[in-house]
Design an enzyme around this catalytic site. Structure first.
Site, PDB file in Angstrom:
ATOM      1  N   GLY A 162      35.730  16.664 -27.213  1.00  0.00           N
ATOM      2  CA  GLY A 162      37.569  17.556 -26.881  1.00  0.00           C
ATOM      3  C   GLY A 162      36.917  18.164 -28.269  1.00  0.00           C
ATOM      4  N   ASN A 163      36.979  19.746 -27.962  1.00  0.00           N
ATOM      5  CA  ASN A 163      37.172  20.441 -29.631  1.00  0.00           C
ATOM      6  C   ASN A 163      38.206  21.418 -29.475  1.00  0.00           C
ATOM      7  OD1 ASN A 163      34.871  21.816 -28.710  1.00  0.00           O
ATOM      8  ND2 ASN A 163      33.753  19.939 -29.141  1.00  0.00           N
ATOM      9  N   ASP A 165      29.321  21.343 -31.082  1.00  0.00           N
ATOM     10  CA  ASP A 165      29.020  22.390 -30.144  1.00  0.00           C
ATOM     11  C   ASP A 165      29.814  23.582 -31.090  1.00  0.00           C
ATOM     12  OD1 ASP A 165      28.942  20.642 -27.642  1.00  0.00           O
ATOM     13  OD2 ASP A 165      30.857  19.933 -27.846  1.00  0.00           O
ATOM     14  N   ASP A 191      48.389  32.079 -10.165  1.00  0.00           N
ATOM     15  CA  ASP A 191      49.121  32.858 -11.945  1.00  0.00           C
ATOM     16  C   ASP A 191      48.199  32.696 -13.241  1.00  0.00           C
ATOM     17  OD1 ASP A 191      51.469  32.922 -10.492  1.00  0.00           O
ATOM     18  OD2 ASP A 191      52.001  31.298 -10.457  1.00  0.00           O
ATOM     19  N   HIS A 251      36.433  17.193 -22.113  1.00  0.00           N
ATOM     20  CA  HIS A 251      35.574  16.945 -20.517  1.00  0.00           C
ATOM     21  C   HIS A 251      36.224  16.430 -19.549  1.00  0.00           C
ATOM     22  CE1 HIS A 251      31.582  15.209 -22.492  1.00  0.00           C
ATOM     23  NE2 HIS A 251      32.016  16.997 -22.714  1.00  0.00           N
ATOM     24  N   TYR A 258      57.580  38.491 -15.061  1.00  0.00           N
ATOM     25  CA  TYR A 258      58.011  37.007 -15.421  1.00  0.00           C
ATOM     26  C   TYR A 258      58.374  36.593 -16.828  1.00  0.00           C
ATOM     27  CZ  TYR A 258      57.475  31.673 -14.950  1.00  0.00           C
ATOM     28  OH  TYR A 258      57.373  30.714 -15.305  1.00  0.00           O
ATOM     29  N   HIS A 299      37.040  23.146 -25.724  1.00  0.00           N
ATOM     30  CA  HIS A 299      35.999  21.896 -25.111  1.00  0.00           C
ATOM     31  C   HIS A 299      36.875  20.485 -24.178  1.00  0.00           C
ATOM     32  CE1 HIS A 299      32.513  20.620 -23.320  1.00  0.00           C
ATOM     33  NE2 HIS A 299      32.335  20.261 -24.179  1.00  0.00           N
ATOM     34  N   SER A 303      33.194  17.583 -36.689  1.00  0.00           N
ATOM     35  CA  SER A 303      32.824  16.561 -35.258  1.00  0.00           C
ATOM     36  C   SER A 303      33.309  14.929 -36.046  1.00  0.00           C
ATOM     37  CB  SER A 303      31.024  16.168 -35.850  1.00  0.00           C
ATOM     38  OG  SER A 303      29.746  15.333 -35.085  1.00  0.00           O
ATOM     39  N   GLY A 304      33.661  14.243 -34.833  1.00  0.00           N
ATOM     40  CA  GLY A 304      33.020  12.505 -34.206  1.00  0.00           C
ATOM     41  C   GLY A 304      34.154  12.118 -35.580  1.00  0.00           C
TER      42      GLY A 304
END
Lengths: 230, 230, 230, 230
Positions: free
Chosen positions: B28-29, B76, B120, B97, B227, B95, B45-46
């Site tokens: 994820g990032n 990424d 929505d 998963h 809304y 990003h 990274s990582g």
């Protein structure tokens, strides 16, 4: 401030929806009605749950006129009002996008009564509304959402069937009080989740017999109820 | 240190992905862009989320040159940069998963709009990219991932459709800010999960009508939004 | 006490399985090997996780002789030993009944590689063993479980495929250390869960291309790895 | 106060059902029997779990006469009593509406033994009762629920198969003690969930061989058990 006790009950019901995991994002609202005064208390629109206080709730008449409150009421107010006007026995209404109830609404299927968990609370299949027409959507959409629900209840007692699925939208549930409405919203989600998995496992699963349905429903409801402490 | 406020926003968005359960392992990032200066802030990274500080984030130009930071940027990065260059209205990208969005990407299906929860936030089906060719994978893979996304958006306004599924990979989402991008990543996961179960229950379930889609989408977005509080 | 550091690593790996939700009841165990001394450290059989201390672990030789420890070793010891003897590059082994990995084992299906989440850790489909014969079950069952795993790895490098499903039983995973073995057990569960839902959504979903498989696998493994910090 | 130790065990078993997530709403109850005195201790009906004390439990004779307690016993008392009378080896009974066990009951399918997780606790498929007739439902419904369970056990040893699914209702489980009954209720839910997903993935999945079933079941049960510490 008007209706302090009812404000607190409605606030509690809103927070209970969150505690039970029935609300994604801000997709959820609860209201209550004072039948003697003809006044409704409802959640304000798009306000964060953790900051909400009883004083933030909005009081309206049954025709929608705002009686007290500086915030906009929930955008679903007109749906709640339709239900209060059409179903005189109810005291609270909740609307959520709880996962499995919404899944059945998206699949456009009513939830069949496959077991006693369901029969203990709902006297038969959970009704599904008709899809709304472009005309119903274009104008007075929220009031028409209420009307399409009421139409689905022809021949059904809303006190014996305290929930409905609005097609492609999600569930509404109600009860004698805001607290009971929230509880019905929670049980609905559980039975929708059970029925989802049971139909996946056995697509030709049959509803329970009317003997079993009545036995369980009336064990907990009505004059002959025997469940719980006297 | 450059861009302290944006660094904090990007850090918050990264941590929000974790809080919402959208990140497995380190998959994820999140990033954000300062359009005036043409600079991007992105996760390194990582690096473990619980030890990450705003100062660990990496600042790059829109062409990928590292402007500030001693750690390697997210692998990424080049995908994020393609999106910032192609979609000038966006301010943040995430990003993940996340489970059900990735499931749709693995099944190579776009997520149909089956209900108002989806409508929505997303104005139609969530697009799926083409599978990438061996050539696109062999060289400049991450940049090509961005290009295959952009290609899937021909004729689609990325501000009305702030998410995509990369085939056999997973989702990207974006918004006007890193915070809104993370929120869209979260809502995407919820609607992907709902659509998964609805299609399992009823494989011939139909998307909602355009009348209902427009009614819900434009209730929350654009000039006529009603809304929330004014 | 022998192998104090390895005992601690093995204890940590056992507890990590529990923290990650991979263990139901007491269905789980982790071990580690000291290759120089030819000694294995393994969880004792049927002991509660929350009371387990490093000193409770059992030390055995690679032939199963108990070298240190007053408790019985895990009943799966002989399976672990087969793996250590057949796969000289591995340093730790875990066995769980984690939900979705076990589901694939019960369905007697190998887990296809449908996405990059999978490809980042496993270089292809997760192998499934043959069902065991009545003879293999009757005598030396646990050792034969190891042998049936080893048989499934003909032509497969166990370091590029650090997990397996034992038919009608559940997963084993391994790695260079007990910690990495536990991590592979966790990632296996996630990819098994993703593949379950993807195959349910699209029963004819295809594995990813070898180009994409290699790109992702070798981004994180081997001489040309670029992921994370240098 | 009678049976203080057993009261505490039964209270603990009731609370364990809640801790393990097996109880929705108040759909759950546990009981225990003192065989020497012929007395049963059971949960009172419809009382909140978090306020329940050992003194609130109800003591009855095996014929249902209340011996001690001012609250009404669980409405399922007569089912428990049928089981205690028909299965002399059991010491505790639990009833839940745990999700996946109830799903199999609603789908009217017995749970096949697809893996060793199941075989470690249950010696074969979990039986499903016949649906109850209108006559069985109309009068002495709860006692008849017990009778329909007992009928499903012709030729089955209830000590080797400590659980059952009541059609369109949910599971009952039992054991040598209330604690073991609760544990069986928990393991039943896990194996029902595994079998649900395995059958969804592979609708023609086959039960495990009798060799593997016996190997696992008798590893943990009976005279030749080798699992755990001596």
């Amino acid at each position: 401030m008007l209706l302090e006790a009812l404000r607190q009950e409605v606030l509690d019901a809103n927070l209970e929806l969150v505690r039970q995991g029935l609300v994604i994002d801000t997709f959820g609202n609860a209201s209550g009605v004072d039948r003697a005064q003809g006044l409704v208390v409802i959640k304000p629109s798009g306000v964060a749950y953790d900051a909400m206080r009883a004083a933030d709730l909005v009081v309206t008449a049954l025709d929608g006129r705002i009686v007290e409150g500086s915030l906009r009421p929930s955008s679903d107010l007109d749906t709640h009002l339709e239900l209060y006007r059409a179903f005189p026995g109810i005291g609270g209404v909740v609307h959520t996008h709880s996962h499995f109830a919404t899944v059945w609404a998206q699949a456009r299927r009513s939830v069949p009564c496959l077991g006693t968990t369901h029969a203990d609370y709902f006297h038969g299949a959970i009704p599904l509304t008709d899809p709304m027409t472009a005309e119903e959507i274009a104008d007075a959409y929220e009031a028409n959402t209420g009307k399409v629900i009421v139409r689905a209840f022809e021949g059904i007692d809303p006190l014996e069937m305290p929930a409905v699925l609005v097609a492609n939208h999600g569930p509404f549930a109600w009860g004698k009080s805001p607290k009971q409405a929230a509880r019905h919203g929670f049980i609905l989600e559980e039975v929708a989740r059970m029925a989802f998995h049971a139909m996946t496992l056995n697509p030709s699963a049959e509803p329970i017999s009317s003997a079993l349905l009545d036995r369980h429903y009336y064990r907990k409801h009505g004059a002959k109820a025997t469940y719980g402490q006297a």
